[in-house]
Enzyme design. Sequence first.
Site, mmCIF file in Angstrom:
data_model
loop_
_atom_site.group_PDB
_atom_site.id
_atom_site.type_symbol
_atom_site.label_atom_id
_atom_site.label_comp_id
_atom_site.label_asym_id
_atom_site.label_seq_id
_atom_site.Cartn_x
_atom_site.Cartn_y
_atom_site.Cartn_z
ATOM 1 C CG ASP A 1 -1.854 1.178 1.223
ATOM 2 O OD1 ASP A 1 -2.912 1.079 0.577
ATOM 3 O OD2 ASP A 1 -1.527 2.207 1.854
ATOM 4 C CE1 TYR B 1 0.345 7.960 3.176
ATOM 5 C CE2 TYR B 1 1.050 5.831 2.327
ATOM 6 C CZ TYR B 1 0.094 6.617 2.929
ATOM 7 O OH TYR B 1 -1.108 6.060 3.295
ATOM 8 C CE LYS C 1 -3.868 4.738 0.575
ATOM 9 N NZ LYS C 1 -2.466 4.325 0.761
ATOM 10 C CG HIS D 1 -4.891 9.573 0.405
ATOM 11 N ND1 HIS D 1 -3.520 9.561 0.278
ATOM 12 C CD2 HIS D 1 -5.132 9.107 1.655
ATOM 13 C CE1 HIS D 1 -2.971 9.118 1.391
ATOM 14 N NE2 HIS D 1 -3.928 8.839 2.248
#
Length: 364
Positions: free
Chosen positions: A88, A93, A122, A155
């Site tokens: 994932d 990030y 995402k 997201h």
Amino acid sequence: QTPIFYHLSQKLFLSKHLSRKTYSNFLLNMSSFTKPSLNYDLSSSSPVYTLNSGHTMPVIAYGTFRSEPGEVGKGVIEAIKAGYRHFDLAHVYGNEKEVGLAFKKAFDDGMVTRKELFITGKLWNSDHDVDIVPKAAAHSLNNLQLDYFDLYLIHFPISWKHTGLDTPSWGASELGDTPLIDTWRAMEGLVEKGVSRSIGVSNYPMMLMHDLTTQAKIQPACNQIEAHAYYQRTSLVNYCLSRNICVTAHTPLGGGATNEQTWGTPNPLKDPVIVKIADAHGKSPAHVLIRFLLQLGIVVLTKSVKAHRISENIDVLDFALLDDDMKKIEALDKYVSCKTNPNPLGAFLGGKDAYCAEGTDIFD
């Protein structure tokens, strides 16, 4: 009134004003609700969830959130060695390139092939504009050195103004004007063009899930949410599962010690009930919390950069919780979010769209 208090006060009122027979029928009806059966076989050595798109997804994933630079790549390699095949990721990030290098090494060294992996990406809030969606997906795939996603998620259910593909908005973030359904139409285009095999959402509450399912041409394959022993979200979970929309828990341990230290939230890993059940099975509290969700039909997303924790988190298929264990854990539900990743409220601070001292709560 809290939901729990409301239900208790309602039952107390009815018990005083209804006949015993009528009240008994009321209680019986209250205990009867739609609870879909498991989509996967936990007796298998490698259980997979069959998505409504027809593709299969391993039920235990390795997550890359909260992984520091220089750590996440090593974590991915260790996860592959430990047997993880579901990963994932998310553009926001900030570690896609390092993760991509780890995948390349694993492919080059013959550890695993691309076809053996299930990779989720995402779409960030500031990339919701219809013309930006395919560019954002392509940008992430380029970072990861991949040709396609197995699953691509919205997201959060919120549109922000676009700030550039290399600079996803966080801080003084401003609300955008792209409706969620328009973003979804662009996501559907990714499936049609082979950019992603399946599409879904993340952090969608019940009302938005139903709104989406009534309008979608391609049904969402997944809703990734905060779910754990202290925040079980039974209605949302069963709604999704009844429509074969996979539910993935991005916080199966309730955020653990990190959230306890950051927000002062209760830590289910320390709960006496969990600890006692773990001792009875010769397992860790983490094992019990992960297994609990799996037995509810929820795919779990584990996170750690420590090799021993990575191996431990996937070692949950050699035991099963008893019905009594499940009931005891279900009774722990506080129906309170541990504020792990379900609300980017602080991102609005410093901008014109911050509407309270903490920022803006998108779920108010």
